[in-house]
Write a protein that holds these residues in place. Structure first.
Motif, mmCIF file in Angstrom:
data_model
loop_
_atom_site.group_PDB
_atom_site.id
_atom_site.type_symbol
_atom_site.label_atom_id
_atom_site.label_comp_id
_atom_site.label_asym_id
_atom_site.label_seq_id
_atom_site.Cartn_x
_atom_site.Cartn_y
_atom_site.Cartn_z
ATOM 1 N N ASP A 593 39.410 54.536 61.265
ATOM 2 C CA ASP A 593 38.263 53.637 60.668
ATOM 3 C C ASP A 593 37.368 54.819 59.784
ATOM 4 N N GLU A 594 37.222 55.979 60.258
ATOM 5 C CA GLU A 594 36.372 57.098 59.901
ATOM 6 C C GLU A 594 37.169 57.558 58.481
ATOM 7 N N TYR A 595 38.340 57.696 58.576
ATOM 8 C CA TYR A 595 39.021 57.951 57.204
ATOM 9 C C TYR A 595 38.741 56.817 56.227
ATOM 10 N N LYS A 596 39.056 55.567 56.430
ATOM 11 C CA LYS A 596 39.248 54.585 55.709
ATOM 12 C C LYS A 596 37.641 54.528 55.229
ATOM 13 N N ASN A 597 36.741 54.678 56.050
ATOM 14 C CA ASN A 597 35.234 54.498 55.527
ATOM 15 C C ASN A 597 34.870 55.640 54.662
ATOM 16 N N SER A 598 35.597 56.693 54.940
ATOM 17 C CA SER A 598 35.140 57.810 53.838
ATOM 18 C C SER A 598 35.983 57.561 52.526
ATOM 19 N N VAL A 599 36.964 56.889 52.559
ATOM 20 C CA VAL A 599 37.351 56.506 51.114
ATOM 21 C C VAL A 599 36.613 55.319 50.514
ATOM 22 N N LEU A 600 36.471 54.233 51.239
ATOM 23 C CA LEU A 600 35.721 52.982 50.909
ATOM 24 C C LEU A 600 34.667 52.866 51.671
ATOM 25 N N PRO A 601 33.615 53.578 51.581
ATOM 26 C CA PRO A 601 32.400 53.454 52.393
ATOM 27 C C PRO A 601 31.798 52.077 52.423
ATOM 28 N N LEU A 602 31.627 51.376 53.622
ATOM 29 C CA LEU A 602 31.189 50.138 53.757
ATOM 30 C C LEU A 602 29.890 50.105 52.950
ATOM 31 N N SER A 603 29.128 51.062 52.655
ATOM 32 C CA SER A 603 27.716 50.746 52.004
ATOM 33 C C SER A 603 27.969 50.438 50.680
ATOM 34 N N CYS A 604 29.227 50.825 49.935
ATOM 35 C CA CYS A 604 29.457 50.486 48.695
ATOM 36 C C CYS A 604 29.997 49.389 48.273
ATOM 37 N N TYR A 619 41.378 41.121 48.068
ATOM 38 C CA TYR A 619 40.205 40.807 48.404
ATOM 39 C C TYR A 619 39.494 41.351 49.880
ATOM 40 N N ARG A 620 40.618 41.849 50.594
ATOM 41 C CA ARG A 620 40.462 42.748 51.651
ATOM 42 C C ARG A 620 39.585 43.895 51.571
ATOM 43 N N TYR A 621 39.822 44.446 50.274
ATOM 44 C CA TYR A 621 39.142 45.629 50.007
ATOM 45 C C TYR A 621 37.812 45.615 49.047
ATOM 46 N N VAL A 622 38.132 44.441 48.294
ATOM 47 C CA VAL A 622 36.887 44.339 47.438
ATOM 48 C C VAL A 622 35.653 43.381 47.664
ATOM 49 N N GLY A 623 36.151 42.659 48.773
ATOM 50 C CA GLY A 623 35.364 41.932 49.339
ATOM 51 C C GLY A 623 34.692 40.635 48.511
ATOM 52 N N LEU A 624 33.610 39.851 48.992
ATOM 53 C CA LEU A 624 33.180 38.707 48.483
ATOM 54 C C LEU A 624 32.402 39.064 47.038
ATOM 55 N N ASP A 625 31.940 40.347 46.966
ATOM 56 C CA ASP A 625 31.113 40.714 46.125
ATOM 57 C C ASP A 625 32.121 41.485 44.808
ATOM 58 N N GLY A 626 33.225 41.648 45.367
ATOM 59 C CA GLY A 626 33.892 42.563 44.229
ATOM 60 C C GLY A 626 34.612 41.573 43.269
ATOM 61 N N LYS A 627 35.551 42.334 42.583
ATOM 62 C CA LYS A 627 36.285 41.397 41.381
ATOM 63 C C LYS A 627 37.776 42.245 41.469
ATOM 64 N N VAL A 628 38.771 41.498 40.924
ATOM 65 C CA VAL A 628 39.938 41.907 40.824
ATOM 66 C C VAL A 628 40.458 41.673 39.461
ATOM 67 N N VAL A 629 40.980 42.507 38.816
ATOM 68 C CA VAL A 629 41.586 42.677 37.433
ATOM 69 C C VAL A 629 43.099 42.617 37.859
ATOM 70 N N SER A 630 43.630 41.405 37.479
ATOM 71 C CA SER A 630 45.158 41.093 38.043
ATOM 72 C C SER A 630 45.652 39.913 36.834
ATOM 73 N N MET A 631 46.972 39.838 37.509
ATOM 74 C CA MET A 631 47.725 38.409 36.632
ATOM 75 C C MET A 631 47.343 37.340 37.194
ATOM 76 N N LYS A 632 47.176 36.352 36.374
ATOM 77 C CA LYS A 632 46.965 34.752 36.662
ATOM 78 C C LYS A 632 48.187 33.984 36.508
ATOM 79 N N GLY A 633 49.090 34.650 35.611
ATOM 80 C CA GLY A 633 50.268 33.715 35.066
ATOM 81 C C GLY A 633 51.482 34.706 35.379
ATOM 82 N N PHE A 634 52.329 34.135 34.532
ATOM 83 C CA PHE A 634 53.861 34.890 34.881
ATOM 84 C C PHE A 634 54.203 35.970 33.573
#
Length: 662
Positions: A593-604, A619-634
């Protein structure tokens, strides 16, 4: 058959029926019908040693129709494998028992492969036969056939209906795998009734077309005829063999034999009693076997085990005469130590030019092969595109079993299961390759790799809409999420040469987890901040100047360089961004958890993920406040650079997404 043989066959039937009845769940039809064939094979023709189930030169037996597991458990118990007790038989299908509903490799002593999905056992058997052929070509010397064994696989009509069986046996015939013997339990019954409702082909003619010797035994209870057929199969030195054994499903149970109801449900207490009476079983209680039957199996086990004693003497002489081959044998079977390679500058050198990760992977594969001669594998007819041809390693063929490059043809399903069989056999480290979009054809077999804890390496190239002109049929979108969802499977989507080197290092060092290398068609730049920290799954590849970044962009593969370009644009607007490369979510989740928080701090909480595939899992990593630039179709058909622009994979769009979450 004489009385003791008849009693020994019936012991398999009775134990199977009793166990299934006690569990109130299971498949009695196959064990009751196929018991004579299994007994004849195991008692008179198959070289195996219950006292040493891992003897390297044993014959292999795979029950492809894994639903008939009680046939196999009864054999293992009666022959004394791993002290599988009568209590284990009584606990069939119970929680934490050694006798689960379908055979599980690594769980019960004597099980050669996890089977259940029909047809896969057939293909794994082909893989084992290919491994035997290759290893015999590598190790055998005149007068010293130290690798010389058969692979037997038993399955029924369901296995023959599955497409994977046609794929694998077509290849087996092409390769002339004469030590592969298929026992076809032909009872013309499936769950829905007679097989005639959906399956009327002449299987024998199909196998003749594949290049098999075909033999039919008209009476599945005739031990002598079954034995003669097995010996006839072994006598053919040019072709694999199919032995069709005509059986009666649920044999011996008057009310059930020959009926679909015998396939997948307990016989019922009255019918179990009727079975015992009908076959003349002398014992009255459940799970009772006469001592003379146990004595017979013990005697046979000792006789069968003598084959290992003979082999051990041969192998000792071989090692004394060819000490260099003994050293090679130990490395093949115990593993090569590649520490020096993985610590060398040559392995980690970062070229200046942009390069597709598939090309990088090909170079690394060839480098590793130089230090690991037992690395074998191939592609489903895509080696030039997957970059999986190993130079100067030869092509595995009927004329050259010593070749290390395996040509599977356009047979992704068979390729993957065959690769599992090669891994199960031992002595070789296999890989399999195809386009990532066709990983859909490999998924059920890769699932078994994970379940069996086989360190198979999967090379998946053409990893995104970067495929370009081939269009949406060839552009993987949801496949990465599917493999990330698979337990005990590690996905690596590297961004450049350094991360690809880390991915291969992980794959080769893995002992119980398959690895998927997800690689680009298009060239990618070499990134200054990429490092061996990729082995942690996620790491800071381009940091912010502040201790607490204004925002974080997370990306994998080809989108990492895009994220760095977006960071530069944002810096012009006074927004200080950290870029995290996430080549492997699985490895990142294994960190503290210490390492993961150093890379992706919970405060950000201002986070954007970028990946030219489905957003599922991000969304595990960007949370409800974040956004994902991704594919929506094929996707679409067109040049790759135009597709990335069309679907929003530009530095400008990623920068805009960051501003949206600020």
């Amino acid at each position: 058959m004489n009385n003791i043989d008849e009693m020994s066959v019936n012991a398999i039937r009775v134990l199977s029926a009793d166990a299934i009845q006690k569990a109130k769940s299971g498949h009695p039809g196959l064990p009751l019908g196929a018991a004579p064939a299994a007994y004849e094979l195991w008692s008179r023709h198959m070289n195996h040693n219950p006292a040493n189930p891992k003897w390297e030169n044993r014959d292999r037996f795979i029950l492809s129709g894994g639903h008939g597991s009680m046939l196999l458990y009864s054999l293992l118990h009666l022959f004394g494998y791993g002290n599988l007790s009568i209590d284990d038989i009584k606990n069939f299908r119970q929680l934490d028992s050694l006798t689960p509903g379908h055979p599980e490799y690594g769980h019960t002593v004597g099980i050669e492969a996890t089977t259940g999905p029909l047809g896969q056992g057939m293909a794994m058997a082909v893989g084992m036969a290919m491994a035997e052929a290759h290893l015999s070509a590598v190790f055998n010397k005149e007068g010293y056939p130290v690798v010389d064994h058969y692979t037997y696989v038993l399955g029924g009509d369901g296995c023959m209906m599955e497409g994977i069986s046609s794929e694998c046996f077509s290849l087996a015939g092409t390769l002339g795998l004469n030590k592969l013997i298929v026992l076809y339990d032909s009872n013309n019954i499936s769950i829905e009734g007679s097989t005639d409702i959906a399956f009327t082909e002449d299987v024998m003619k199909r196998f003749e077309a594949f290049g098999f010797q075909t033999i039919e035994v008209k009476d599945g209870n005739d031990l002598a005829a079954i034995g003669a057929a097995i010996e006839e199969a072994k006598a053919d030195k040019e072709r694999p063999s199919l032995i069709k054994i005509d059986t009666l499903i649920g044999f011996g149970c008057p009310a059930k034999q020959g009926k679909a109801s015998a396939h997948g449900e307990p016989l019922g207490e009255e019918n179990v009693a009727a079975l015992k009476e009908n076959i003349g079983w002398p014992c009255k209680g459940d799970f009772e076997v006469p001592q003379e039957v146990y004595d017979n199996y013990k005697k046979i086990a000792q006789e069968r085990g003598a084959a290992e004693d003979k082999w051990n003497k041969l192998f000792d002489e071989y090692c004394e005469k060819f000490p260099e081959m003994k050293e090679k044998w130990d490395k093949y079977y115990n593993g090569y130590d590649l520490t020096d390679l993985f610590e060398s500058e040559e392995y980690w050198v970062k070229p200046e030019k942009a390069e597709a990760t598939r090309s990088t992977s090909g170079a690394l594969l060839n480098l590793i092969k130089q230090h690991m001669p037992n690395l074998v594998g191939g592609s489903a007819d895509l080696a030039p595109s997957n970059k999986t041809n190993m130079k100067d390693a030869g092509d595995f063929s009927k004329e050259n079993y010593a070749g290390s490059n395996f040509h599977f043809g356009v047979r992704e399903q068979a390729m993957t299961a065959i690769t599992n069989g090669i891994a199960l056999h031992g002595g070789l480290r296999p890989f399999a390759a195809t386009f990532f979009v066709f990983s859909d054809y490999t998924k059920p077999m890769a699932r078994l790799s994970s379940l069996m804890k086989l360190p198979v390496t999967y090379i998946f190239t053409h990893d995104s809409i970067g495929v370009g002109e081939d269009g949406p049929t060839h552009e993987p979108i949801e496949q990465l999420a599917a493999f990330r969802s698979l337990p005990n499977f590690t996905v690596f989507r590297p961004c450049d040469r350094t991360e690809t080197a880390a991915a291969w290092m992980y794959a080769i060092k893995s002992e119980s987890t398959p690895t998927g290398l997800v690689l680009t068609r298009q060239n990618l730049p070499q990134i200054e901040g990429s490092s061996k920290e990729a082995l942690k799954g996620g790491y800071i590849i381009d940091n912010s100047t502040k201790a607490e970044p204004d925002a974080i962009i997370i990306a994998s593969g080809s989108e990492v360089s895009l994220a760095i370009e977006a960071k530069k644009l944002l810096a012009g607007d006074g927004i200080d961004v950290r870029v995290v490369s996430m080549p492997s979510m699985e490895l990142f989740e294994e960190q503290s958890d210490e390492y993961k928080n150093s890379v992706l701090p919970l405060s950000c909480r201002k986070r954007v993920a970028v990946e030219a595939l489905s957003d599922f899992g991000w969304y595990r990593y960007v949370g409800l406040d974040g956004k994902v630039v991704s594919m929506k179709g094929f996707g679409a058909s067109g040049p790759a650079n135009e597709l990335f622009k069309k679907f929003g994979f530009t530095a400008e769009n990623v920068a805009a997404a960051v501003k949206d979450v600020m």
